[in-house]
Design a protein around this motif. Structure first.
Motif, mmCIF file in Angstrom:
data_model
loop_
_atom_site.group_PDB
_atom_site.id
_atom_site.type_symbol
_atom_site.label_atom_id
_atom_site.label_comp_id
_atom_site.label_asym_id
_atom_site.label_seq_id
_atom_site.Cartn_x
_atom_site.Cartn_y
_atom_site.Cartn_z
ATOM 1 N N GLY A 106 61.264 4.091 33.122
ATOM 2 C CA GLY A 106 61.477 5.431 32.895
ATOM 3 C C GLY A 106 60.434 6.376 32.747
ATOM 4 N N THR A 107 60.198 7.472 33.551
ATOM 5 C CA THR A 107 59.053 8.075 33.643
ATOM 6 C C THR A 107 59.343 9.671 33.621
ATOM 7 O OG1 THR A 107 56.829 8.464 34.131
ATOM 8 C CG2 THR A 107 58.389 8.236 35.905
ATOM 9 N N SER A 108 58.731 10.540 33.254
ATOM 10 C CA SER A 108 58.844 11.965 33.342
ATOM 11 C C SER A 108 58.714 12.537 34.830
ATOM 12 C CB SER A 108 57.894 12.798 32.599
ATOM 13 O OG SER A 108 58.071 12.278 31.174
ATOM 14 N N PRO A 109 59.631 13.362 35.241
ATOM 15 C CA PRO A 109 59.500 13.864 36.535
ATOM 16 C C PRO A 109 58.435 14.837 36.777
ATOM 17 C CG PRO A 109 61.332 14.961 35.167
ATOM 18 C CD PRO A 109 60.628 13.918 34.480
ATOM 19 N N ASN A 110 57.876 15.022 38.019
ATOM 20 C CA ASN A 110 56.949 15.732 38.463
ATOM 21 C C ASN A 110 55.604 15.075 37.879
ATOM 22 O OD1 ASN A 110 58.676 17.399 39.984
ATOM 23 N ND2 ASN A 110 59.287 18.211 38.056
ATOM 24 N N THR A 111 55.493 14.118 37.655
ATOM 25 C CA THR A 111 54.150 13.654 37.248
ATOM 26 C C THR A 111 53.423 12.660 38.133
ATOM 27 O OG1 THR A 111 55.434 11.610 36.047
ATOM 28 C CG2 THR A 111 54.825 13.840 34.830
ATOM 29 N N ARG A 112 52.121 12.418 37.827
ATOM 30 C CA ARG A 112 51.510 11.324 38.578
ATOM 31 C C ARG A 112 51.931 9.967 38.752
ATOM 32 N NH1 ARG A 112 47.413 13.856 36.124
ATOM 33 N NH2 ARG A 112 47.038 12.273 34.739
ATOM 34 N N PHE A 116 53.473 7.601 41.724
ATOM 35 C CA PHE A 116 52.710 6.285 41.604
ATOM 36 C C PHE A 116 53.898 4.985 41.790
ATOM 37 C CE2 PHE A 116 51.971 2.291 39.436
ATOM 38 C CZ PHE A 116 50.946 1.887 39.781
ATOM 39 N N TYR A 117 55.002 5.340 41.039
ATOM 40 C CA TYR A 117 56.159 4.442 41.253
ATOM 41 C C TYR A 117 56.693 4.311 42.486
ATOM 42 C CZ TYR A 117 55.280 3.026 36.546
ATOM 43 O OH TYR A 117 54.421 2.663 35.175
ATOM 44 N N ARG A 118 57.044 5.700 43.089
ATOM 45 C CA ARG A 118 57.629 5.835 44.247
ATOM 46 C C ARG A 118 56.686 5.062 45.388
ATOM 47 N NH1 ARG A 118 61.903 9.067 44.004
ATOM 48 N NH2 ARG A 118 61.913 10.845 42.349
ATOM 49 N N LYS A 119 55.396 5.292 45.271
ATOM 50 C CA LYS A 119 54.700 4.708 46.429
ATOM 51 C C LYS A 119 54.587 3.258 46.185
ATOM 52 C CE LYS A 119 49.579 4.744 47.576
ATOM 53 N NZ LYS A 119 48.232 5.500 47.194
ATOM 54 N N GLN A 120 54.706 2.586 44.819
ATOM 55 C CA GLN A 120 54.637 1.551 44.706
ATOM 56 C C GLN A 120 56.046 0.590 45.074
ATOM 57 O OE1 GLN A 120 52.172 -0.482 43.678
ATOM 58 N NE2 GLN A 120 50.999 1.603 43.582
ATOM 59 N N GLY A 121 57.030 1.655 45.607
ATOM 60 C CA GLY A 121 58.165 0.873 46.074
ATOM 61 C C GLY A 121 59.476 0.899 45.210
ATOM 62 N N TRP A 122 59.292 1.514 44.087
ATOM 63 C CA TRP A 122 60.493 1.660 43.020
ATOM 64 C C TRP A 122 61.752 2.491 43.597
ATOM 65 C CZ3 TRP A 122 60.700 -0.872 37.999
ATOM 66 C CH2 TRP A 122 59.557 -1.513 37.946
ATOM 67 N N THR A 123 62.756 1.992 43.311
ATOM 68 C CA THR A 123 64.197 2.929 43.561
ATOM 69 C C THR A 123 64.478 3.658 42.665
ATOM 70 O OG1 THR A 123 64.802 1.195 45.280
ATOM 71 C CG2 THR A 123 66.490 2.867 44.614
ATOM 72 N N ASN A 131 65.677 13.342 30.009
ATOM 73 C CA ASN A 131 65.168 13.764 31.150
ATOM 74 C C ASN A 131 64.143 12.883 31.976
ATOM 75 O OD1 ASN A 131 66.446 16.132 32.095
ATOM 76 N ND2 ASN A 131 65.026 17.470 30.924
ATOM 77 N N GLU A 132 64.018 11.720 31.655
ATOM 78 C CA GLU A 132 63.216 10.923 32.573
ATOM 79 C C GLU A 132 64.120 10.416 33.559
ATOM 80 O OE1 GLU A 132 60.018 8.776 29.349
ATOM 81 O OE2 GLU A 132 61.809 7.436 29.931
ATOM 82 N N ILE A 133 63.227 10.105 34.605
ATOM 83 C CA ILE A 133 63.680 9.660 35.940
ATOM 84 C C ILE A 133 63.768 7.980 35.690
ATOM 85 C CG2 ILE A 133 63.462 8.939 38.219
ATOM 86 C CD1 ILE A 133 61.742 11.634 38.316
ATOM 87 N N LYS A 134 64.729 7.068 35.971
ATOM 88 C CA LYS A 134 65.020 5.860 35.802
ATOM 89 C C LYS A 134 64.674 5.157 37.318
ATOM 90 C CE LYS A 134 67.804 2.231 34.413
ATOM 91 N NZ LYS A 134 69.251 1.718 33.577
ATOM 92 N N PHE A 135 63.853 4.017 37.412
ATOM 93 C CA PHE A 135 63.518 3.538 38.320
ATOM 94 C C PHE A 135 63.819 2.298 38.429
ATOM 95 C CE2 PHE A 135 60.336 7.232 38.947
ATOM 96 C CZ PHE A 135 60.731 7.192 40.327
ATOM 97 N N GLU A 136 64.141 1.446 39.408
ATOM 98 C CA GLU A 136 64.566 -0.024 39.301
ATOM 99 C C GLU A 136 63.717 -0.590 40.538
ATOM 100 O OE1 GLU A 136 69.122 -0.081 37.279
ATOM 101 O OE2 GLU A 136 68.657 -0.624 39.505
#
Length: 149
Positions: A106-112, A116-123, A131-136
């Motif tokens: 989980g990480t806060s939205p609208n942050t570096r 970063f996690y989107r660029k690394q391929g997380w979904t 209010n954190e975004i959950k990635f897998e």
């Protein structure tokens, strides 16, 4: 620049790094104790550090018990140098040699960190906590990402 497995003697410097960040800061630094770090590095999972001239400037910790990325942090002055990506890759390579279970964070939205996690391929799969975004990341997704690097 040295990347290596974290050990208990690193906890003091890991805490310095964790509390130096300008995003995803702890509301209370006492929320993550030295004992927590020890447990996540030795019982629940494993950690890695990056050091420059014997100073830890970044670290990552994976949690096998909850299939979670517990931490990935850099001192702000060392961002955008590929260090976070290298710690990330070492951590996920190890994680997926231990289990085929998907891993989340989980990480806060609208942050570096979100970028970063989107660029690394997380979904993105929803939200977590306050209010954190959950990635897998799945084992198959990670294998495919690694093959394309």
């Amino acid at each position: 620049m040295i990347f290596r497995e974290a050990n208990l003697n690193d906890i003091k410097q890991i805490q310095i790094v964790r509390n130096s960040v300008t995003e995803n800061t702890l509301s209370n630094p006492d929320l993550v104790t030295n004992k927590d770090c020890e447990e996540f590095m030795t019982i629940r999972g494993k950690g890695w550090v990056c050091e420059v001239e014997n100073e830890i400037i970044g670290f990552s910790i994976a949690d096998l018990k909850d299939n979670n990325i517990w931490a990935l942090f850099l001192k702000p002055e060392f961002e955008k140098q590929g260090i976070g990506s290298k710690l990330h890759n070492i951590m996920l390579d190890w994680y997926f040699t231990q289990t085929k279970n998907k891993v989340w964070l989980g990480t806060s939205p609208n942050t570096r960190a979100e970028k970063f996690y989107r660029k690394q391929g997380w979904t993105e799969v929803g939200t977590h906590g306050k209010n954190e975004i959950k990635f897998e990341m799945t084992h198959n997704d990670w294998a495919q990402i690694k093959n394309n690097k």
